[in-house]
Design an enzyme around this catalytic site. Structure first.
Site, mmCIF file in Angstrom:
data_model
loop_
_atom_site.group_PDB
_atom_site.id
_atom_site.type_symbol
_atom_site.label_atom_id
_atom_site.label_comp_id
_atom_site.label_asym_id
_atom_site.label_seq_id
_atom_site.Cartn_x
_atom_site.Cartn_y
_atom_site.Cartn_z
ATOM 1 N N SER A 1 1.085 -0.986 -0.087
ATOM 2 C CA SER A 1 0.490 0.300 -0.214
ATOM 3 C C SER A 1 1.443 1.147 -0.237
ATOM 4 C CB SER A 1 -0.771 -0.213 1.054
ATOM 5 O OG SER A 1 -1.781 0.572 0.826
ATOM 6 N N HIS B 1 -2.689 -1.408 -4.824
ATOM 7 C CA HIS B 1 -4.097 -0.880 -5.175
ATOM 8 C C HIS B 1 -4.821 -0.066 -4.186
ATOM 9 C CE1 HIS B 1 -4.530 -0.169 -0.471
ATOM 10 N NE2 HIS B 1 -3.853 -1.386 -0.866
#
Length: 250
Positions: free
Chosen positions: A130, A153
C-alpha cells in the site's frame, strides 16, 4: 588469654596469601541481558550508516489500538531531520516490513526521504504494501528480498465518508499524488502502475496486484532483488560517489 591486637603488618595476623578466598560473583551485564531480553548486547561500533525501520502499520493522524504494531510518522520525521544534519551519518538504510497505513503520513515520510541530500537505500523485507510502496521507491536505490511482497491497490478510506462529489474528487487527487510520486521515483510507467492498481481477479474481495520479489523488479518498481548484504554494499558505494561529487550536485 590475652587478645593480640590486629596489626596488618604483623606476620601472625596478616592474611595468608595461600588461603583460598571466597569469591562473590556479581551478575555481569551480559548475563543480565540474556535473562531479561534473551539476547546479547552488541559491541558499540561507530558507523557512518544509520538504519531507519518502517514496520507494522504507518500511524498518522489517528492513534491505532495498542495491540497494533505501528510506526509513528511523528517519530520518523524528526529522526530524518536529525540525520540530515548529523556530520557523522553519511548514508541512510531504510528497512520496510509494513502493511501500509495513513496515506498522508506515508507520503510525508516518502517526501522527506527523497529530498535528503545524503545517499539512501531501501530494502523491502516481508512486505512493503500500500502506502509502503512510495516509501520503498523514495530512496536513491531500492532492494527487495526474494520472498518479500508488495501490494498495489487503490486508496481506501475507513470511517465516516460523506457521499458528495467533493469526497470522490479528493480521493482521486490523493490517488494521483501517490501514482505520480511512484512513477517519478521508479522505472515503472504510469500506465502499467494504474493497470496493476485496478487489476481484478487477483485479490479476494478487492482490486489490485500482489508483486513478489522479482516481479517488482521486472516491472521497474524496485531496482534489484537482494538482502541486507547487498543493500549495505550499495549504500557504501553511493556514499563514496557522493564524497567525490562537487558540492551542490545531487
Amino acid at each position: 588469654m590475652e587478645k593480640i591486637p590486629f596489626d596488618p603488618q604483623s606476620p601472625e595476623t596478616a592474611p595468608n596469601p595461600d588461603t583460598p578466598k571466597k569469591v562473590v560473583k556479581k551478575a555481569s551485564k551480559k548475563t543480565e541481558s540474556i535473562k531479561e531480553f534473551g539476547q546479547l548486547d552488541l559491541p558499540d561500533v561507530q558507523s557512518n550508516i544509520h538504519c531507519v525501520t518502517i514496520v507494522g502499520q504507518i500511524e498518522g493522524h489517528l492513534t491505532m489500538p495498542p495491540q497494533n504494531k505501528t510506526t509513528k510518522y511523528e517519530h520518523i520525521i524528526p529522526q530524518l531531520v536529525a540525520l540530515e544534519q548529523s556530520p557523522q551519518i553519511e548514508g541512510i538504510l531504510v528497512i520496510l516490513n509494513t502493511v501500509g497505513g495513513d496515506v498522508e503520513a506515508g507520503l510525508a515520510i516518502a517526501e522527506m526521504l527523497t529530498s535528503m541530500t545524503k545517499p539512501t537505500v531501501s530494502l523491502v523485507l516481508g512486505g512493503g504494501h500500500s502506502i509502503g510502496v512510495p516509501i520503498a521507491v523514495a530512496s536513491d536505490y531500492s532492494f527487495i528480498a526474494e520472498t518479500a511482497t508488495m501490494t498495489i491497490h487503490p486508496i481506501r478510506l475507513t470511517g465516516l465518508v460523506i457521499g458528495v462529489p467533493q469526497t470522490y474528487e479528493y480521493l482521486d487527487k490523493m490517488q494521483d499524488r501517490v501514482i505520480n510520486f511512484v512513477t517519478r521515483h521508479s522505472n515503472v510507467t504510469e500506465e502499467k502502475f494504474r493497470e496493476l492498481m485496478f487489476r481484478t481477479g487477483e485479490l479476494a474481495r478487492d482490486i489490485g496486484t500482489v508483486l513478489v520479489g522479482r516481479d517488482a523488479v521486472k516491472i521497474g518498481l524496485i531496482n534489484e532483488v537482494g538482502g541486507i548484504g547487498q543493500a549495505v554494499k550499495k549504500l557504501k558505494a553511493l556514499i563514496e560517489e557522493h564524497k567525490v561529487k562537487p558540492k551542490g550536485v545531487h
